[in-house]
Design an enzyme around this catalytic site. Structure first.
Site, short mmCIF file in Angstrom:
data_model
loop_
_atom_site.label_atom_id
_atom_site.label_comp_id
_atom_site.label_asym_id
_atom_site.label_seq_id
_atom_site.Cartn_x
_atom_site.Cartn_y
_atom_site.Cartn_z
N HIS A 112 -18.73 -11.03 -9.18
CA HIS A 112 -18.46 -9.61 -9.41
C HIS A 112 -17.24 -9.49 -10.33
CE1 HIS A 112 -18.58 -5.34 -8.17
NE2 HIS A 112 -17.26 -5.40 -8.31
N HIS B 7 -10.70 -7.69 -0.75
CA HIS B 7 -9.56 -7.87 -1.65
C HIS B 7 -8.31 -7.19 -1.12
CE1 HIS B 7 -12.04 -4.41 -2.85
NE2 HIS B 7 -10.95 -3.84 -3.27
N GLU C 79 -5.24 2.21 -4.98
CA GLU C 79 -6.54 2.69 -5.45
C GLU C 79 -6.81 4.08 -4.86
OE1 GLU C 79 -9.52 -0.13 -4.40
OE2 GLU C 79 -8.68 -1.74 -5.63
N HIS D 53 -9.02 -4.52 2.19
CA HIS D 53 -10.16 -3.62 2.31
C HIS D 53 -11.39 -4.20 1.62
CE1 HIS D 53 -8.18 -2.39 -1.44
NE2 HIS D 53 -9.33 -1.90 -1.85
#
Length: 500
Positions: A338, A381, A387, A418
Site C-alpha cells: 500500500h 500505523h 490526521e 490506528h
C-alpha cells in the site's frame, strides 16, 4: 503573461454525467465536457496554477505597459494588493493590480462589532480554554441551522474545531467548519490573518470576490487569500438544507502544488485544472455595504455607500482559485504494498521545517487497486503527522469509526496507533486479489499536519455531535494474537529459549 480564454458550451453527455453525480456516481472523465466546469456553474474562468494572469470586463480597461498611469482608462483607480513582501523572490511574489471605480480606501473608520463567539485563532498552550487530545476524536455530521429559524450567514456560521500557532506571529493553522442557512446581504468579508481554503460538502455557493465570481459545489475547493474581500451566497435551487463544509486557515505560508519527482510532468492535481475568476463588476447592488474584517478572532466593520466588487480589470499573481477534486489523477501501486497517503496530495502548505509541511490536503475518491500478493488496505500505523478526515459524500464508515458520515469528521493525533479493524479490512488477508475498485461512490478529504491540534470548547463540548471515544472491544477480537497460536513459531521460541 498569460491571458487565458474563457469557455462556453455543455454537452448532453456532461448533463447526463452530472445527473449521475447527484446520485453519487461521477468521475470527471465521464463528463465528455467542452468546458472545465460542471453545468450548474455559470461563470467563466482563467486556467493554470501559479500563472501571471490578467482579465478585463470591458475592452481597454487594463493599462498596457505600466501599472499606474497618471489617469487610468475610463477614469478608474489603480490599486495594488500584495500577498508577499515587496522583496520576495520571483517564485514567491504574490501581488495584483486592480482597476476599480472607487479605491478600497473609500470607507468609514473601522469599529469593533459583535463577532462570532465560536471563531478561535489563538492556539498557544497557555490558553486554558483549549484542549489537548493525544488520541482520537470523531464527530457526527455538523448541524446546519434550520432555514425556519434565525438567518445565519457565512460570517456567523464558522465554527473553529482546533489549530496550532497564532496568526499574529504568522505561524500556524486552524481547522474550521462552516454551516449556514442564508446569503451575505450587502456584506463583504476579509480575513487579514491568513488564507482560507474552503471545501464544500453540502449546498452550492456563489462566491463573489474582487477578482470576479467562483461557483463552489460539493467536492470542489477554493482558496481565497489573505486580505481579499469576498461575499458568499447560497444557491437556493441546489441547497434545500443550507450549506456546510470545511475551512483550513493557514498563517505565514501559501498553498502550493507538490513536486512530482519520478512521476514526471503530469499527475495528481494538474496545473491546468485550477481555475481563476474573470473580472466582473457589480453594477446591480444598491444601498450601503458593510465590510467585515477579521483579525485574530475579532470582527471589525467599516461602511461604504457602494459595492466593494467594483473592479473592472486586474492583472497579477495574487488571485483566488478553485479546483474540482474529481479531476484528481490518482497514482497507485501496481505491484506490491500500500502506498503512503502522500501520493494523494492535492496541495501542500510548507512550514519552516523543509521536511515537514504545515499541512498537506489529500483526497481519496474512486480508483483501482491491483496490488498483488500483499495486504491491500492501509497497514496499521503510528505516523508523526496528525490526521484529520472529512467525508464529502459516500457510505457511513471507513474513517475513525462507524460514525464517520458525510458532513462529520475524525482526528488522530500524531503517533496515535490506528488502523481499520473491521470485518471488511481484516478479511483482506484472505481475499482473492483480483483488480478491484475502491472508494466507489465516495469522496473523502484528509489533512495531514506536522502539528498536533489544540481543540476548542465548541469542538469537544458544545458542538452536540462529538462521538464517544471508546474503541469497541469487538475490534480486539478481529485482530487476535495469531503468533501465540502458531505451532511452528512456538516450537522455534522454545528451541531458542533452550539454547540460551
Amino acid at each position: 503573461m498569460c491571458m487565458m480564454r474563457a469557455y462556453n458550451g455543455v454537452t448532453d453527455n456532461f448533463a447526463s454525467a452530472t445527473r449521475e453525480f447527484n446520485t453519487r456516481k461521477f468521475h470527471w472523465t465521464d463528463a465528455k465536457s467542452k468546458k472545465p466546469t460542471r453545468p450548474e456553474d455559470p461563470h467563466q474562468y482563467l486556467s493554470g496554477f501559479g500563472n501571471e494572469l490578467e482579465s478585463e470586463f470591458i475592452a481597454g480597461a487594463l493599462p498596457i505597459g505600466q501599472n499606474s498611469p497618471q489617469i487610468c482608462p475610463y477614469g478608474l483607480y489603480a490599486e495594488q494588493l500584495t500577498g508577499s513582501s515587496f522583496a520576495a523572490s520571483r517564485a514567491n511574489m504574490a501581488r495584483s493590480f486592480l482597476y476599480r471605480r472607487r479605491p478600497a480606501a473609500v470607507h468609514t473608520s473601522l469599529e469593533r462589532i459583535e463577532g462570532n463567539t465560536t471563531f478561535t485563532a489563538s492556539f498557544l498552550p497557555s490558553d486554558d480554554s483549549l484542549h489537548v487530545v493525544p488520541s482520537q476524536l470523531s464527530w457526527r455530521a455538523f448541524q446546519i441551522p434550520d432555514k425556519s429559524g434565525p438567518e445565519v450567514d457565512f460570517t456567523q456560521g464558522i465554527r473553529t474545531l482546533g489549530g496550532s500557532g497564532h496568526p499574529n506571529i504568522r505561524e500556524g493553522i486552524a481547522y474550521h467548519i462552516y454551516a449556514f442557512n442564508s446569503s451575505m446581504k450587502n456584506k463583504a468579508f476579509a480575513n487579514i490573518d491568513g488564507d482560507f481554503l474552503i471545501c464544500a460538502q453540502e449546498g452550492h455557493l456563489n462566491i463573489t470576490t474582487e477578482f470576479g465570481h467562483m461557483y463552489l459545489q460539493p467536492s470542489e475547493l477554493c482558496v481565497i487569500q489573505r486580505g481579499i474581500r469576498f461575499n458568499v451566497a447560497i444557491v437556493e435551487e441546489h441547497s434545500p438544507n443550507g450549506a456546510r463544509g470545511y475551512i483550513i486557515e493557514t498563517w505565514g505560508t501559501k498553498w502550493e502544488l507538490p513536486e512530482l519527482g519520478p512521476l514526471g510532468g503530469y499527475g495528481l492535481a494538474n496545473s491546468r485544472d485550477f481555475l481563476h475568476p474573470t473580472a466582473s463588476i457589480d453594477t446591480t447592488s444598491t444601498g450601503s455595504w458593510t465590510i467585515i474584517t477579521k483579525q485574530v478572532d475579532k470582527y471589525y466593520a467599516s461602511y461604504q455607500d457602494h459595492s466593494p466588487f467594483d473592479v473592472v480589470a486586474w492583472h497579477g499573481t495574487f488571485v483566488p482559485y478553485k479546483y474540482d477534486l474529481t479531476k484528481f489523477a490518482y497514482q497507485n501501486s501496481v505491484a506490491v504494498d500500500h502506498t503512503d497517503p502522500s501520493i494523494n496530495t492535492v496541495l501542500t502548505a510548507k512550514s519552516r521545517d523543509p521536511d515537514a509541511p504545515l499541512c498537506d490536503f489529500l483526497v481519496f475518491g474512486p480508483r483501482w487497486d491491483v496490488a498483488e500478493n500483499t495486504f491491500r488496505p492501509p497497514y496499521f500505523h503510528r505516523n508523526c503527522a496528525s490526521e484529520f478526515l472529512a467525508k464529502i459524500y459516500g457510505p457511513t464508515g471507513g474513517g475513525r469509526s462507524e460514525v464517520f458520515v458525510p458532513g462529520g469528521a475524525s482526528y488522530e493525533a500524531g503517533h496515535t496507533p490506528h488502523g481499520n479493524a473491521d470485518q471488511r479490512t481484516m478479511g483482506a488477508m484472505h481475499m482473492e486479489l483480483k483488480p478491484m475498485r475502491v472508494g466507489e461512490n465516495s469522496l473523502t478529504i484528509m489533512l495531514e499536519s506536522c502539528r498536533s491540534l489544540m481543540f476548542t470548547n465548541w469542538a469537544v463540548k458544545d458542538s452536540g455531535v462529538l462521538a464517544a471515544e471508546d474503541i469497541p472491544l469487538a475490534a480486539w477480537d478481529l485482530v487476535p494474537d495469531r503468533f501465540g497460536k502458531d505451532e511452528e513459531a512456538q516450537k522455534l521460541l522454545r528451541a531458542r529459549s533452550c539454547a540460551m
